[in-house]
Design a protein around this motif. Structure first.
Motif, PDB file in Angstrom:
ATOM      1  N   ALA A 203       0.832  -1.211   0.000  1.00 16.69           N
ATOM      2  CA  ALA A 203       0.000   0.000   0.000  1.00 16.69           C
ATOM      3  C   ALA A 203       0.864   1.257   0.000  1.00 16.69           C
ATOM      4  O   ALA A 203       0.564   2.240  -0.702  1.00 16.69           O
ATOM      5  CB  ALA A 203      -0.926  -0.020   1.218  1.00 16.69           C
ATOM      6  N   ARG A 204       1.937   1.240   0.777  1.00 20.76           N
ATOM      7  CA  ARG A 204       2.834   2.398   0.813  1.00 20.76           C
ATOM      8  C   ARG A 204       3.516   2.586  -0.539  1.00 20.76           C
ATOM      9  O   ARG A 204       3.687   3.715  -1.009  1.00 20.76           O
ATOM     10  CB  ARG A 204       3.875   2.211   1.917  1.00 20.76           C
ATOM     11  CG  ARG A 204       4.914   3.315   1.988  1.00 20.76           C
ATOM     12  CD  ARG A 204       5.710   3.257   3.275  1.00 20.76           C
ATOM     13  NE  ARG A 204       4.897   3.610   4.439  1.00 20.76           N
ATOM     14  CZ  ARG A 204       5.379   3.841   5.668  1.00 20.76           C
ATOM     15  NH1 ARG A 204       6.683   3.762   5.883  1.00 20.76           N
ATOM     16  NH2 ARG A 204       4.582   4.144   6.653  1.00 20.76           N
ATOM     17  N   ALA A 205       3.921   1.488  -1.168  1.00 15.04           N
ATOM     18  CA  ALA A 205       4.582   1.583  -2.479  1.00 15.04           C
ATOM     19  C   ALA A 205       3.617   2.111  -3.538  1.00 15.04           C
ATOM     20  O   ALA A 205       3.964   2.993  -4.336  1.00 15.04           O
ATOM     21  CB  ALA A 205       5.129   0.219  -2.885  1.00 15.04           C
ATOM     22  N   ASN A 206       2.397   1.594  -3.564  1.00 15.77           N
ATOM     23  CA  ASN A 206       1.427   2.042  -4.561  1.00 15.77           C
ATOM     24  C   ASN A 206       1.048   3.504  -4.370  1.00 15.77           C
ATOM     25  O   ASN A 206       0.775   4.223  -5.350  1.00 15.77           O
ATOM     26  CB  ASN A 206       0.172   1.178  -4.500  1.00 15.77           C
ATOM     27  CG  ASN A 206       0.388  -0.214  -5.086  1.00 15.77           C
ATOM     28  OD1 ASN A 206       1.290  -0.422  -5.887  1.00 15.77           O
ATOM     29  ND2 ASN A 206      -0.438  -1.156  -4.680  1.00 15.77           N
ATOM     30  N   ALA A 207       1.040   3.963  -3.109  1.00 16.58           N
ATOM     31  CA  ALA A 207       0.680   5.355  -2.834  1.00 16.58           C
ATOM     32  C   ALA A 207       1.692   6.331  -3.419  1.00 16.58           C
ATOM     33  O   ALA A 207       1.362   7.489  -3.685  1.00 16.58           O
ATOM     34  CB  ALA A 207       0.551   5.576  -1.328  1.00 16.58           C
ATOM     35  N   LEU A 208       2.927   5.879  -3.647  1.00 14.96           N
ATOM     36  CA  LEU A 208       3.955   6.738  -4.235  1.00 14.96           C
ATOM     37  C   LEU A 208       3.742   6.926  -5.739  1.00 14.96           C
ATOM     38  O   LEU A 208       4.335   7.836  -6.339  1.00 14.96           O
ATOM     39  CB  LEU A 208       5.345   6.141  -3.983  1.00 14.96           C
ATOM     40  CG  LEU A 208       5.781   6.091  -2.512  1.00 14.96           C
ATOM     41  CD1 LEU A 208       7.062   5.270  -2.360  1.00 14.96           C
ATOM     42  CD2 LEU A 208       5.989   7.490  -1.958  1.00 14.96           C
ATOM     43  N   LYS A 209       2.957   6.041  -6.368  1.00 14.11           N
ATOM     44  CA  LYS A 209       2.620   6.109  -7.789  1.00 14.11           C
ATOM     45  C   LYS A 209       3.853   6.210  -8.691  1.00 14.11           C
ATOM     46  O   LYS A 209       3.975   7.124  -9.512  1.00 14.11           O
ATOM     47  CB  LYS A 209       1.672   7.278  -8.056  1.00 14.11           C
ATOM     48  CG  LYS A 209       0.337   7.149  -7.329  1.00 14.11           C
ATOM     49  CD  LYS A 209      -0.597   8.305  -7.636  1.00 14.11           C
ATOM     50  CE  LYS A 209      -1.924   8.124  -6.905  1.00 14.11           C
ATOM     51  NZ  LYS A 209      -2.863   9.255  -7.168  1.00 14.11           N
ATOM     52  N   PRO A 210       4.791   5.269  -8.563  1.00 11.98           N
ATOM     53  CA  PRO A 210       5.970   5.301  -9.445  1.00 11.98           C
ATOM     54  C   PRO A 210       5.613   4.835 -10.851  1.00 11.98           C
ATOM     55  O   PRO A 210       4.622   4.118 -11.061  1.00 11.98           O
ATOM     56  CB  PRO A 210       6.925   4.318  -8.761  1.00 11.98           C
ATOM     57  CG  PRO A 210       6.011   3.327  -8.107  1.00 11.98           C
ATOM     58  CD  PRO A 210       4.815   4.123  -7.642  1.00 11.98           C
ATOM     59  N   ASP A 211       6.443   5.219 -11.812  1.00 14.71           N
ATOM     60  CA  ASP A 211       6.256   4.731 -13.183  1.00 14.71           C
ATOM     61  C   ASP A 211       6.687   3.277 -13.319  1.00 14.71           C
ATOM     62  O   ASP A 211       6.138   2.527 -14.133  1.00 14.71           O
ATOM     63  CB  ASP A 211       7.071   5.587 -14.158  1.00 14.71           C
ATOM     64  CG  ASP A 211       6.597   7.027 -14.196  1.00 14.71           C
ATOM     65  OD1 ASP A 211       5.376   7.260 -14.156  1.00 14.71           O
ATOM     66  OD2 ASP A 211       7.459   7.936 -14.241  1.00 14.71           O
TER      67      ASP A 211
END
Length: 418
Positions: A203-211
């Motif tokens: 969830a924390r990784a997805n919240a950063l919205k990386p390419d």
């Protein structure tokens, strides 16, 4: 037989500080003028000593007769307890250094002192004050040990920090300018990192919205039993250009084929001594992935693996090397690979800020952080999970959010690593 003798020696080394502390407190704490109270204090100390060291019986049995050191961390509550013991060993080493220093100081003073000076030795109360100083130093070390071990255990089980960094490259194609990349390493899904925590990390990784998201190995820790929880949690990890991963040594311990199958089931792209190409705005990004070497050398440059990955890459693509061990950068930099991402070391899990030393320095020159050599850059992640003892002293877990930029200057931020 030799391995068991080594394990026995390590066992004695780790339990020695507890024995010394027990003997010291047994002598110092009881009030000899009150025999009954003194006996009660000694009994309480003995019970406390047995309680604190009872897990050593299970660990010693496992190490000497179980045939494997890896199973020790799975014993209930053994991980945090071993972290406490590790700090106790460091505490004992500090006390030993202090005592040896005092002995050399006293011996040197005796040799340099003139014979007439012997009669002018300090009064008895001065000797008492020295003992008091040693006692207070012991209590201070014990308090520091409790504080460091407590914070280190808390840090090991805490969610990873997000390290944000802009990486600037003079030859970055305009189409890749501004690309964001999230780097995850050394998750070690297992006894110290369960499915609930994995879901929070996702969830924390997805919240950063990386390419783009990359993983540089050690997704699973030892056992295949943790692959299904990993798949359920990391199936939700997503980015526009996908999730690309390479294997680490612990993935191989758990079962190489099973880990690869699990990562594919989670929707990830697996690269092994090859290349995965993505395109953005007309520019190509070649993600070179190399296999973890089948040896114990942290700084193995892996030239053959790097060359195999380069042969699979388009000649005009911007290259990023994904390697579990940071030593591969010693091959990447001479081959002008602009960026290498690695992990494996966990920042040593023990870092001394004032002197800049980490336990990882014993096995590699690339412990953690950012390094640069010419136009080639390396970032070594402190990782997310732990291996062996669940403790991180001044080496907290991290995930890295990079922004790739095109410019003629150097990368923004600190260059060099601890």
């Amino acid at each position: 037989m030799v391995t068991r003798l080594i394990y026995l020696l390590l066992f004695l080394l780790f339990i020695a500080p507890q024995v010394l502390i027990y003997l010291y407190l047994r002598e110092r704490l009881p009030d000899r003028t009150r025999p009954r109270q003194a006996r009660a204090v000694r009994r309480a100390l003995a019970l406390l000593f047995v309680a604190f060291n009872l897990p050593w019986c299970f660990i010693a049995w496992r190490l000497l007769f179980g045939g494997s050191v890896w199973g020790v961390g799975r014993l209930p509550f053994t991980g945090p307890w071993m972290a406490w013991q590790l700090l106790g060993w460091i505490f004992g080493a500090l006390v030993a250094v202090y005592v040896l220093g005092k002995a050399f100081w006293w011996g040197g003073g005796r040799l340099l002192r003139r014979p007439a000076d012997h009669s002018s030795a300090g009064p008895p109360d001065r000797q008492l004050s020295r003992r008091q100083f040693l006692a207070r130093a012991t209590y201070a070390y014990a308090g520091a040990r409790a504080a460091l071990s407590g914070s280190g255990i808390w840090s090991a089980y805490h969610l990873p920090d997000v390290t944000r960094r802009r990486l600037v490259f003079p030859d970055l194609p305009p189409g890749l300018d501004g690309l964001t990349l999230l780097h995850l390493s050394d998750l070690h899904a297992g006894v110290h990192l369960g499915e609930d925590k994995m879901q929070e990390i996702v969830a924390r990784a997805n919240a950063l919205k990386p390419d783009l998201i990359v993983q540089t190995g050690d997704m699973i820790d030892i056992s295949q039993a943790y692959i299904p929880p990993y798949v359920r949690a990391f199936r939700e990890l997503s980015a526009p250009f996908g999730v690309v991963m390479v294997l680490g040594n612990h993935d191989r311990y758990a079962g190489e084929r099973e880990v690869i199958r699990g990562c594919l089931d989670a929707g990830q792209v697996f690269v092994q001594n090859g290349c995965h190409v993505i395109e953005r705005n007309g520019a190509a990004l070649a993600l070179l992935g190399i296999d973890d070497p089948h040896n114990w050398t942290a700084d193995d440059p892996q030239p053959r693996d790097v060359d195999a990955a380069l042969r699979a890459a388009p000649p005009d693509a911007f290259q990023v090397l994904l390697a579990h061990r940071p030593g591969a950068w010693d091959s990447a930099a001479p081959r002008r690979i602009p960026l290498t991402l690695a992990g494996h070391i966990h920042g040593g899990q023990l870092y001394v800020p004032l002197v800049g030393w980490s336990a990882g320095s014993l096995i590699t020159k690339y412990v953690m952080g950012h390094f640069q050599r010419g136009t080639s850059q390396l970032y070594v992640s402190r990782g997310i999970g732990v291996v062996g003892v669940p403790i991180r002293v001044f080496a907290p877990p991290e995930i890295e959010f990079f922004e790739l930029r095109r410019a003629g200057g150097q990368a923004v931020g600190r260059t060099g690593g601890a």
